[in-house]
Design a protein around this motif. Structure first.
Motif, PDB file in Angstrom:
ATOM      1  N   PHE A  23       0.851  -1.188   0.000  1.00 52.43           N
ATOM      2  CA  PHE A  23       0.000   0.000   0.000  1.00 52.43           C
ATOM      3  C   PHE A  23       0.887   1.239   0.000  1.00 52.43           C
ATOM      4  O   PHE A  23       1.788   1.371   0.819  1.00 52.43           O
ATOM      5  CB  PHE A  23      -0.922   0.017   1.212  1.00 52.43           C
ATOM      6  N   GLY A  24       0.643   2.145  -0.944  1.00 50.88           N
ATOM      7  CA  GLY A  24       1.436   3.363  -1.068  1.00 50.88           C
ATOM      8  C   GLY A  24       2.797   3.142  -1.705  1.00 50.88           C
ATOM      9  O   GLY A  24       3.587   4.071  -1.818  1.00 50.88           O
ATOM     10  N   GLY A  25       3.070   1.912  -2.150  1.00 49.90           N
ATOM     11  CA  GLY A  25       4.389   1.571  -2.676  1.00 49.90           C
ATOM     12  C   GLY A  25       4.665   2.129  -4.058  1.00 49.90           C
ATOM     13  O   GLY A  25       3.830   2.051  -4.951  1.00 49.90           O
ATOM     14  N   THR A  26       5.863   2.689  -4.213  1.00 44.68           N
ATOM     15  CA  THR A  26       6.279   3.225  -5.510  1.00 44.68           C
ATOM     16  C   THR A  26       7.619   2.666  -5.971  1.00 44.68           C
ATOM     17  O   THR A  26       8.167   3.112  -6.965  1.00 44.68           O
ATOM     18  CB  THR A  26       6.395   4.767  -5.455  1.00 44.68           C
ATOM     19  N   SER A  27       8.134   1.677  -5.263  1.00 46.82           N
ATOM     20  CA  SER A  27       9.431   1.098  -5.603  1.00 46.82           C
ATOM     21  C   SER A  27       9.304  -0.412  -5.783  1.00 46.82           C
ATOM     22  O   SER A  27       8.793  -1.102  -4.896  1.00 46.82           O
ATOM     23  CB  SER A  27      10.437   1.391  -4.486  1.00 46.82           C
ATOM     24  N   PRO A  28       9.801  -0.935  -6.912  1.00 51.18           N
ATOM     25  CA  PRO A  28       9.752  -2.389  -7.113  1.00 51.18           C
ATOM     26  C   PRO A  28      10.546  -3.153  -6.051  1.00 51.18           C
ATOM     27  O   PRO A  28      10.227  -4.291  -5.744  1.00 51.18           O
ATOM     28  CB  PRO A  28      10.362  -2.599  -8.490  1.00 51.18           C
ATOM     29  N   GLU A  29      11.547  -2.510  -5.477  1.00 53.36           N
ATOM     30  CA  GLU A  29      12.364  -3.169  -4.468  1.00 53.36           C
ATOM     31  C   GLU A  29      11.602  -3.385  -3.161  1.00 53.36           C
ATOM     32  O   GLU A  29      11.797  -4.382  -2.477  1.00 53.36           O
ATOM     33  CB  GLU A  29      13.641  -2.363  -4.186  1.00 53.36           C
ATOM     34  N   THR A  30      10.742  -2.439  -2.795  1.00 50.39           N
ATOM     35  CA  THR A  30      10.019  -2.543  -1.521  1.00 50.39           C
ATOM     36  C   THR A  30       8.543  -2.887  -1.705  1.00 50.39           C
ATOM     37  O   THR A  30       7.870  -3.219  -0.745  1.00 50.39           O
ATOM     38  CB  THR A  30      10.137  -1.233  -0.713  1.00 50.39           C
ATOM     39  N   GLY A  31       8.032  -2.802  -2.922  1.00 48.79           N
ATOM     40  CA  GLY A  31       6.644  -3.130  -3.215  1.00 48.79           C
ATOM     41  C   GLY A  31       5.926  -1.998  -3.919  1.00 48.79           C
ATOM     42  O   GLY A  31       6.294  -0.836  -3.788  1.00 48.79           O
ATOM     43  N   LEU A  32       4.896  -2.359  -4.672  1.00 51.67           N
ATOM     44  CA  LEU A  32       4.132  -1.404  -5.472  1.00 51.67           C
ATOM     45  C   LEU A  32       2.650  -1.545  -5.198  1.00 51.67           C
ATOM     46  O   LEU A  32       2.146  -2.652  -5.028  1.00 51.67           O
ATOM     47  CB  LEU A  32       4.357  -1.661  -6.968  1.00 51.67           C
ATOM     48  N   ASP A  33       1.941  -0.419  -5.179  1.00 51.27           N
ATOM     49  CA  ASP A  33       0.486  -0.493  -5.230  1.00 51.27           C
ATOM     50  C   ASP A  33       0.092  -0.285  -6.686  1.00 51.27           C
ATOM     51  O   ASP A  33       0.959  -0.160  -7.568  1.00 51.27           O
ATOM     52  CB  ASP A  33      -0.173   0.492  -4.253  1.00 51.27           C
ATOM     53  N   CYS A  34      -1.204  -0.262  -6.978  1.00 52.63           N
ATOM     54  CA  CYS A  34      -1.643  -0.227  -8.375  1.00 52.63           C
ATOM     55  C   CYS A  34      -1.130   1.001  -9.124  1.00 52.63           C
ATOM     56  O   CYS A  34      -0.586   0.887 -10.220  1.00 52.63           O
ATOM     57  CB  CYS A  34      -3.159  -0.339  -8.481  1.00 52.63           C
ATOM     58  N   SER A  35      -1.277   2.181  -8.528  1.00 53.63           N
ATOM     59  CA  SER A  35      -0.829   3.387  -9.222  1.00 53.63           C
ATOM     60  C   SER A  35       0.689   3.498  -9.221  1.00 53.63           C
ATOM     61  O   SER A  35       1.280   4.031 -10.166  1.00 53.63           O
ATOM     62  CB  SER A  35      -1.471   4.634  -8.617  1.00 53.63           C
ATOM     63  N   GLY A  36       1.342   2.955  -8.198  1.00 52.67           N
ATOM     64  CA  GLY A  36       2.800   2.915  -8.179  1.00 52.67           C
ATOM     65  C   GLY A  36       3.348   2.085  -9.326  1.00 52.67           C
ATOM     66  O   GLY A  36       4.352   2.433  -9.950  1.00 52.67           O
ATOM     67  N   LEU A  37       2.683   0.964  -9.622  1.00 48.16           N
ATOM     68  CA  LEU A  37       3.066   0.140 -10.765  1.00 48.16           C
ATOM     69  C   LEU A  37       2.928   0.939 -12.051  1.00 48.16           C
ATOM     70  O   LEU A  37       3.856   1.013 -12.858  1.00 48.16           O
ATOM     71  CB  LEU A  37       2.187  -1.119 -10.837  1.00 48.16           C
TER      72      LEU A  37
END
Length: 188
Positions: free
Chosen positions: A69-83
């Motif tokens: 949730f709120g993720g914008t980095s592939p290293e730490t995780g992505l949410d839908c809009s971050g992807l």
């Protein structure tokens, strides 16, 4: 190579398989999927096809990345809009707004029957319009970062869950030039 792409499309269509990093051979086949679903040369310019292929290839490169949730980095995780914002930035060098709702105001509104690879697809998943976004791949499939505990994956628009929640779609790539500039002039 064509046979590998065909096998991937058939596998996705028939089994609803969801690729992960553990499925590296499947992921590598998926990387070429854009070429099998390219618009015909009579419909659009080659720049559009190139931009769409870059978007699809980049999106498929994130398969298996964990949701955050709120993720914008592939290293730490992505949410839908971050992807989606990572895909557009890395594939065609365009920075999108942070949220799905903000993204839904960009580009040209298109109908479900008009979808082409690289288009954004929106869903109502939180009892509010445009609360989820994915990237259309072609052949009725889209890629997205689903929810907590999930990973970036490919799903069918026709599945009961996504079909009921479909909110609309936007085309951010100009079909004639392959550019995004004209589509975004209104928000700058």
């Amino acid at each position: 190579m064509q046979i590998r792409r065909l096998l991937l499309v058939l596998t996705l269509a028939l089994s609803g398989i969801q690729a992960t990093h553990a499925d590296e051979p499947m992921q590598q086949m998926a990387m070429g999927m854009a070429n099998s679903e390219s618009p015909s040369s009579g419909d659009t310019g080659s720049d559009y096809v190139s931009a769409a292929e870059q978007l699809v290839d980049q999106a498929l490169a994130y398969l298996g990345v964990r949701y955050r949730f709120g993720g914008t980095s592939p290293e730490t995780g992505l949410d839908c809009s971050g992807l989606v914002l990572n895909v557009f930035r890395n594939a065609i060098g365009f920075d999108l707004p942070r949220t799905a709702a903000e993204m839904s105001r960009l580009g040209d509104k298109i109908g479900r029957q008009e979808l082409k690879p690289g288009d954004l697809v929106f869903f109502n998943t939180m009892r509010r319009a445009f609360s989820h976004v994915g990237i259309y791949l072609g052949d009725g499939k889209f890629v997205h970062a689903p929810s907590t505990g999930g990973k970036v994956r490919v799903e069918a628009l026709s599945s009961s869950y996504w079909s009921k929640r479909f909110n609309g779609a936007r085309r951010l790539i100009d079909e004639d030039s392959g550019s995004t500039a004209d589509s975004f002039a209104a928000i700058r």
